[in-house]
Design an enzyme around this catalytic site. Structure first.
Site, PDB file in Angstrom:
ATOM      1  CD  GLU A 249      -2.893  -0.919   2.017  1.00  0.00           C
ATOM      2  OE1 GLU A 249      -4.285  -0.921   1.930  1.00  0.00           O
ATOM      3  OE2 GLU A 249      -2.536  -0.972   3.382  1.00  0.00           O
TER       4      GLU A 249
ATOM      5  CB  CYS B 221       3.605   7.014   3.001  1.00  0.00           C
ATOM      6  SG  CYS B 221       4.218   5.594   4.102  1.00  0.00           S
TER       7      CYS B 221
ATOM      8  CB  CYS C 124       8.525  -5.853   7.368  1.00  0.00           C
ATOM      9  SG  CYS C 124      10.173  -5.232   8.313  1.00  0.00           S
TER      10      CYS C 124
ATOM     11  CB  CYS D 250       9.257  -3.541  14.966  1.00  0.00           C
ATOM     12  SG  CYS D 250      10.879  -2.912  14.479  1.00  0.00           S
TER      13      CYS D 250
ATOM     14  CB  CYS E 243       5.814  -2.677  13.108  1.00  0.00           C
ATOM     15  SG  CYS E 243       5.459  -2.377  11.397  1.00  0.00           S
TER      16      CYS E 243
ATOM     17  CB  CYS F 182       0.756   5.973  12.466  1.00  0.00           C
ATOM     18  SG  CYS F 182       2.264   5.203  12.796  1.00  0.00           S
TER      19      CYS F 182
END
Length: 380
Positions: free
Chosen positions: A92, A105, A112, A116, A119, A341
Site C-alpha cells: 500500500e 508514503c 517485513c 518490530c 508493527c 499510522c
C-alpha cells in the site's frame, strides 16, 4: 525474451539500455521524461522520439504498472492505494495532502523481516523485496492519477517518505536507483531534503547510503536503552544503539538536513515514563543533532501493547522540549480509511492456511515529519 520494465532504470541505467539499442544519450533523457514527467505508457505517444527508436522499443521494453486492487479516499483528503504485486501479495501507498506539502508514503517490501513488536507488518511475515520498478510504480501512479484528477500538468507530490511496508535498507539495491529517479530533474525533481528513508537501524546500509545517495534520514528508535530496544526492535541485537548513533552522526556529514529524525512509538507503560524521557535526553544530548517525532500507537491484537494516554505523551514531549530537543507529536491522518499510522491494511497471502485465502492486516504507515519550526502547529 521478456520485455524489460523501463521503470526499473534510473537515467544512467536507461542510457545504457538505449546505447544497447544503438541510441545516443539524449534519446534516453527524452524517454525518461516521457515516462516520469508526462506519465506516458504508449511509445507511440512519445512524439519527439524518432520513429526508428519507437519501433525498436516495441516488443523489447514495457512500462509495467502495478494493478490497483483498491483506492480509498478519506474525509481529510488522504488517499490509500492497495497495489497487487503478484503471488497473493499486495502493498500500500498513502497520499497525505497538507497546506504546505503533499507527501506520498511508499512501500519497499512485501511484508517485513525485522519484526518490530509494535508493527503489524512484521507479524504478517516477509514475502519478498520489491523491484525498483515496483517502488517507482507507486509514485508514478499517485503522481499521474492525481494530476488527471485535479486537471493539472503541475507536479503534485512534493515529498516522498519510504515509510510503508518493509525495511528500505534491507532492499538497498532496488532502493537507491528508485531514489535517484525521484531526485533526478528529468524525473520527479524532488529535493534531497524532501525524500526521506526510514530505517529500523541497518547500520552498514546507513553508511553506504551516505556515499551513494544521501537523503533525509529517519530512524525508528522507540527505546532509550539496549535492553528495551532489543525487545521492541530485534535488529538492535545486531546493531546496538551506540553503533546506530555513531552511524547517524557520521551520516549527518553528507545529509541534506542538519538533523536526524528519531521516531518513537509511544507505548503505555513500556517506553513512555519520565525515566525513559530522561534516558533519551542523556542518550542524545550533546551527542547528535536530532529531533523526536512521537507517534501514537494504533493497537492490533497480536502486539499485546496499548497506546500511551494523551496527557502522558504531552508530558513526555514537554520533558524533551525543555531539554532543548525539538519534539513533535504526530497527528494521525486517514483514520476513517485505516490509513493512519499502524492502521494500513494490506491484503497479503496467508502463509499458514489456504493459499488462495486473502486477509487484511494493518501495516505501519508514517507521515512526513514536520520541520523543526512547525512543531507547535503539528503538536496536539
Amino acid at each position: 525474451m521478456d520485455a524489460v520494465n523501463l521503470l526499473d532504470y534510473d537515467l544512467e541505467g536507461l542510457t545504457a539500455f538505449c546505447e544497447q539499442l544503438g541510441e545516443k544519450r539524449f534519446r534516453a533523457t527524452q524517454l525518461f521524461r516521457w515516462i516520469h514527467q508526462k506519465g506516458a505508457t504508449d511509445f507511440d505517444q512519445m512524439s519527439d522520439l524518432a520513429k526508428s527508436l519507437r519501433g525498436k522499443l516495441q516488443g523489447v521494453a514495457t512500462l509495467k504498472r502495478l494493478p490497483v486492487i483498491s483506492e480509498h479516499v478519506s474525509s481529510d483528503g488522504t488517499i490509500k492505494w492497495l497495489f497487487d504485486v503478484g503471488g497473493g501479495n499486495a502493498v500500500e501507498s498513502v497520499y497525505i495532502p497538507e497546506d504546505d506539502r503533499a507527501t506520498l508514503c511508499i512501500s519497499s517490501q512485501a511484508g517485513c523481516a525485522v519484526g518490530c513488536r509494535f508493527c503489524s507488518t512484521g507479524h504478517q511475515g516477509f514475502s519478498r523485496n520489491l523491484t525498483t520498478g515496483e517502488i517507482l510504480a507507486q509514485l508514478w501512479h499517485a503522481e499521474h492519477a492525481l494530476r488527471q484528477r485535479l486537471g493539472t500538468t503541475e507536479r503534485i507530490v512534493s515529498n516522498v517518505v519510504m515509510m510503508g511496508m518493509g525495511e528500505p535498507l534491507q532492499n538497498y539495491n532496488a532502493l537507491v536507483p528508485a531514489l535517484k529517479v525521484m531526485l533526478d530533474d528529468h524525473g520527479y525533481g524532488l529535493s534531497r531534503r524532501r525524500v526521506t528513508v526510514s530505517t529500523s537501524g541497518v547500520v552498514p546500509m546507513i553508511e553506504r547510503l551516505k556515499h551513494d545517495c544521501p537523503v533525509a534520514l529517519a530512524v525508528s528508535l522507540h527505546a532509550p536503552n539496549d535492553a528495551l530496544r532489543d525487545e521492541l526492535v530485534p535488529i538492535n541485537k545486531k546493531y546496538p544503539i551506540h553503533e546506530l548513533l555513531d552511524a547517524c552522526r557520521d551520516y549527518l556529514t553528507a545529509a541534506p538536513r542538519d538533523f536526524i529524525t528519531f521516531e518513537y512509538c509511544m507505548l503505555d507503560g513500556v517506553n513512555d515514563t519520565d525515566e525513559h524521557a530522561r534516558e533519551l535526553i542523556t542518550l542524545v544530548k550533546g551527542r547528535i543533532n536530532c529531533k523526536f517525532n512521537l507517534i501514537p500507537f494504533n493497537p492490533f491484537p497480536q502486539s499485546g501493547l496499548h497506546r500511551s494516554q494523551a496527557p502522558r505523551v504531552q508530558a513526555f514531549a514537554r520533558m524533551l522540549a525543555d531539554a532543548g530537543i525539538v519534539t513533535t507529536v504526530r497527528k494521525t491522518r486517514g483514520d476513517d480509511i485505516d490509513a493512519a499510522c499502524g492502521q494500513l491494511a494490506g491484503e497479503v497471502q496467508d502463509r499458514t492456511n489456504a493459499r488462495d485465502r486473502m486477509l487484511r492486516q494493518p501495516v505501519e504507515a508514517k507521515v512526513a515529519a514536520p520541520k523543526p519550526g512547525e512543531r507547535n502547529r503539528h503538536a496536539h
